[in-house]
Design a protein around this motif. Structure first.
Motif, mmCIF file in Angstrom:
data_model
loop_
_atom_site.group_PDB
_atom_site.id
_atom_site.type_symbol
_atom_site.label_atom_id
_atom_site.label_comp_id
_atom_site.label_asym_id
_atom_site.label_seq_id
_atom_site.Cartn_x
_atom_site.Cartn_y
_atom_site.Cartn_z
ATOM 1 N N TYR A 68 79.206 62.317 20.117
ATOM 2 C CA TYR A 68 78.960 60.984 19.573
ATOM 3 C C TYR A 68 78.929 61.033 18.048
ATOM 4 O O TYR A 68 78.550 62.042 17.458
ATOM 5 C CB TYR A 68 77.622 60.425 20.084
ATOM 6 N N GLY A 127 75.725 55.417 16.958
ATOM 7 C CA GLY A 127 76.152 56.571 17.733
ATOM 8 C C GLY A 127 74.969 57.235 18.422
ATOM 9 O O GLY A 127 75.063 57.696 19.557
ATOM 10 N N SER A 143 73.993 55.072 21.316
ATOM 11 C CA SER A 143 75.051 55.253 22.321
ATOM 12 C C SER A 143 74.842 56.548 23.094
ATOM 13 O O SER A 143 74.992 56.591 24.320
ATOM 14 C CB SER A 143 76.432 55.272 21.652
ATOM 15 N N SER A 162 80.873 56.128 21.132
ATOM 16 C CA SER A 162 79.964 55.631 20.096
ATOM 17 C C SER A 162 80.292 54.177 19.777
ATOM 18 O O SER A 162 81.388 53.867 19.339
ATOM 19 C CB SER A 162 80.108 56.470 18.823
#
Length: 172
Positions: free
Chosen positions: A74, A80, A83, A91
């Protein structure tokens, strides 16, 4: 190269909890981090364990780099980080995290949810106070090279953010 410079200059940062705009373009287009086939079903506990992995590794902030570990690859910026904690396919940006989440009432925030603004995203860990006005968050912040942190936000800082919940989070 100008786009990368612009993205780096507009990086999401909360080092001083001050708003900084994100670049309109998705940095993920320029940064080819790995992807997974689909967004994971993630428990709240899993999101906290995944986010702790970057705290432990002291992953340096950058919108131009990826970090890979057992949870995937990521981009190492604020969105990110969220995520990765949620187990998304790739990401996302602060603009696209809403595509996999729904807005929730502030009083309903639970560990693994997120606080989102156009310029920054952070993972909610717990409330620091009984009034539920000062959240403890984990966040990947700038400047470049800074590691992620867990810290308490003031009520004033928190009020600038929208609480969101990942659409595939489980309570387990």
């Amino acid at each position: 190269m100008k786009t990368r410079t612009l993205i780096a200059a507009l990086a999401c940062t909360a080092a001083f909890q001050a708003p900084v705009a994100h670049a309109a373009d998705d940095p993920g287009v320029l940064i080819a981090c790995g992807t997974t086939a689909e967004d994971r079903v993630t428990s709240r506990g899993d999101a906290l364990v995944r986010s702790q992995s970057w705290l432990d590794a002291q992953v340096p902030y950058s919108q131009q780099a990826c970090h890979e570990n057992e949870y995937g690859s990521y981009r190492t910026d604020c969105s990110g980080y969220v995520s990765m904690a949620w187990g998304l396919t790739h990401s996302r940006t602060t603009a696209t995290l809403r595509d996999v989440a729904t807005e929730i009432p502030r009083a309903d925030l639970r560990p693994g949810d997120a606080l989102l603004a156009s310029y920054h995203a952070a993972l909610f860990v717990r409330w620091a106070d009984e009034a539920q006005s000062e959240p403890v968050v984990r966040e990947q912040t700038g400047p470049d090279g800074a590691p992620p942190v867990e810290r308490k936000w003031t009520a004033q800082t928190a009020s600038a953010y929208t609480p969101i919940r990942y659409y595939r989070v489980t309570e387990g």
